[in-house]
Scaffold this motif. Structure first.
Motif, PDB file in Angstrom:
ATOM      1  N   GLU A 168       0.888  -0.992   0.409  1.00 19.83           N
ATOM      2  CA  GLU A 168       0.161   0.098   0.034  1.00 19.83           C
ATOM      3  C   GLU A 168       1.011   1.238  -0.151  1.00 19.83           C
ATOM      4  O   GLU A 168       1.871   1.681   1.009  1.00 19.83           O
ATOM      5  N   ASP A 169       0.398   2.429  -0.944  1.00 24.20           N
ATOM      6  CA  ASP A 169       0.994   3.767  -0.637  1.00 24.20           C
ATOM      7  C   ASP A 169      -0.077   4.650  -0.307  1.00 24.20           C
ATOM      8  O   ASP A 169      -0.891   4.994  -0.996  1.00 24.20           O
ATOM      9  N   ARG A 170      -0.174   5.283   0.934  1.00 29.08           N
ATOM     10  CA  ARG A 170      -0.459   5.975   0.913  1.00 29.08           C
ATOM     11  C   ARG A 170      -0.124   7.736   1.395  1.00 29.08           C
ATOM     12  O   ARG A 170       0.298   7.778   2.326  1.00 29.08           O
ATOM     13  N   ASN A 176      -4.445   7.073  -3.278  1.00 31.79           N
ATOM     14  CA  ASN A 176      -4.122   5.809  -2.471  1.00 31.79           C
ATOM     15  C   ASN A 176      -3.669   5.204  -3.522  1.00 31.79           C
ATOM     16  O   ASN A 176      -4.361   4.457  -4.736  1.00 31.79           O
ATOM     17  N   TYR A 177      -2.471   3.993  -3.194  1.00 28.03           N
ATOM     18  CA  TYR A 177      -2.345   3.050  -4.644  1.00 28.03           C
ATOM     19  C   TYR A 177      -2.144   1.850  -3.221  1.00 28.03           C
ATOM     20  O   TYR A 177      -1.831   1.781  -2.712  1.00 28.03           O
ATOM     21  N   ARG A 195      -6.191   2.613  -7.675  1.00 28.30           N
ATOM     22  CA  ARG A 195      -5.811   3.638  -7.462  1.00 28.30           C
ATOM     23  C   ARG A 195      -7.190   4.228  -7.096  1.00 28.30           C
ATOM     24  O   ARG A 195      -8.314   4.257  -7.971  1.00 28.30           O
ATOM     25  N   GLY A 199      -8.157   2.044  -4.874  1.00 29.12           N
ATOM     26  CA  GLY A 199      -7.038   1.717  -4.127  1.00 29.12           C
ATOM     27  C   GLY A 199      -6.947   1.854  -2.469  1.00 29.12           C
ATOM     28  O   GLY A 199      -6.783   2.747  -1.300  1.00 29.12           O
ATOM     29  N   THR A 200      -8.298   0.620  -2.606  1.00 35.20           N
ATOM     30  CA  THR A 200      -8.274  -0.092  -0.698  1.00 35.20           C
ATOM     31  C   THR A 200      -7.879  -2.131  -0.885  1.00 35.20           C
ATOM     32  O   THR A 200      -8.026  -2.000  -1.946  1.00 35.20           O
TER      33      THR A 200
END
Length: 328
Positions: A168-170, A176-177, A195, A199-200
């Motif tokens: 995850e990238d927030r 978010n990705y 995305r 993106g969850t």
């Protein structure tokens, strides 16, 4: 820089590339092409030689990285510039039927609001991008022929009964990705990245559960090419590069929104322009210092540009152009 950062900086919603970025990307591409004949690769070319044309299987591809990376024809100051390898042929050119790679998987069903995918291919990754009609959410489906390198923090999950990794990238600013990657079958690795509203963790795992084996043809097709040439890369259904497996010679097809009206002054090194017929349409063939440049109009007013080495004959360039098709 991890792949999520690359999506943010160079994906479909990134800012337009600056001139310096374009120049740098073109330099990197030309360097890579020059090195390709000596650098060992296990990408699309290797798969083609080892397994024949195995449609819908273990193909090669690129991350979304720099949208300018594959640009082989750039209009700068009104001039189309192009670099090409030596016009001395390594062997006589024989044209043969050619088959483009086929993306092997699909989302079933495709979530509401997502457009039909666009495809890109380079090295060990084959990518399908579903963009959201609202422009704030996308889904990236990637197929690898070998296990890709993982970036950032991950944790184990299960996908289709197989072990996988979720990342995850927030970021503080921006969408978010979330990505999940797993080995779907021996030798075929699959990654799904969501995305925005996708993106969850829940959304990405739900998308992964809908993936089915369903071959999808890419919209840009070239059905005639020199014997021994293979797909080197293509980008966003618009830019395609074929490469001779035994030399650094390349051939490129690029879709453009409109024709260039004065090719004699916009193609760098142009010596002469002649009118030719391509599938009943009037097209223009340019002989330049280092390449052939063929511009062919399409019914919707757009064009495709074909760049080929000078060691091909004009008739061969036109014959290849007649076998280029574009599905809208």
């Amino acid at each position: 820089m991890n792949e999520i950062t690359l999506l943010q900086e160079h994906g479909p919603d990134s800012a337009p590339a600056t001139e310096s970025v374009l120049n740098s990307a073109r330099h990197r591409l030309l360097t890579e092409i020059a090195d390709a004949s000596t650098e060992p690769r296990q990408g699309w070319a290797g798969l083609h030689r080892q397994h024949g044309f195995q449609r819908g299987r273990r193909l090669a591809m690129t991350v979304i990285a720099a949208s300018a990376l594959f640009v082989f024809s750039v209009v700068v100051g009104g001039v189309i510039s192009a670099e090409q390898s030596s016009d001395q042929p390594p062997v006589a050119v024989t044209l043969v039927a050619f088959e483009m790679p086929v993306f092997p998987l699909a989302l079933d069903p495709v979530p509401a609001g997502l457009q039909a995918p666009s495809f890109s291919l380079h090295d060990s990754r084959f990518l399908a991008v579903h963009q959201d009609t609202a422009g704030d959410s996308d889904v990236y489906l990637s197929v690898y022929d070998r296990q890709p390198e993982l970036h950032g923090s991950t944790r184990p999950v299960t996908v289709h009964g197989q072990p996988g990794e979720l990342s995850e990238d927030r970021p503080q600013n921006g969408p978010n990705y979330v990505s999940v990657i797993w080995e779907r079958e021996p030798g075929q690795w699959v990654e799904v990245t969501g995305r925005g509203r996708f993106g969850t963790e829940v959304a990405v795992l739900a998308l992964a559960d809908t993936i089915v084996e369903r071959p999808q043809e890419v919209p840009l097709q070239v059905r005639l090419a020199p014997a021994g040439w293979e797909v080197f890369a293509f980008k966003d259904d618009r830019i395609l590069t074929l490469k001779d497996e035994n030399s650094d010679a390349t051939m490129n097809v690029h879709l453009a929104e409109r024709p260039q009206p004065d090719l004699l002054h916009t193609v760098m090194g142009a010596q002469e322009v002649s009118t030719v017929q391509v599938n009943g349409r009037e097209a223009h063939l340019v002989r330049a210092d280092e390449i052939w440049f063929l511009q062919v109009p399409l019914p919707d007013g757009s064009v495709f540009n074909l760049q080929a080495p000078l060691f091909m004959t004009p008739d061969q360039v036109v014959a290849i152009g007649e076998q280029v098709t574009v599905r809208r």
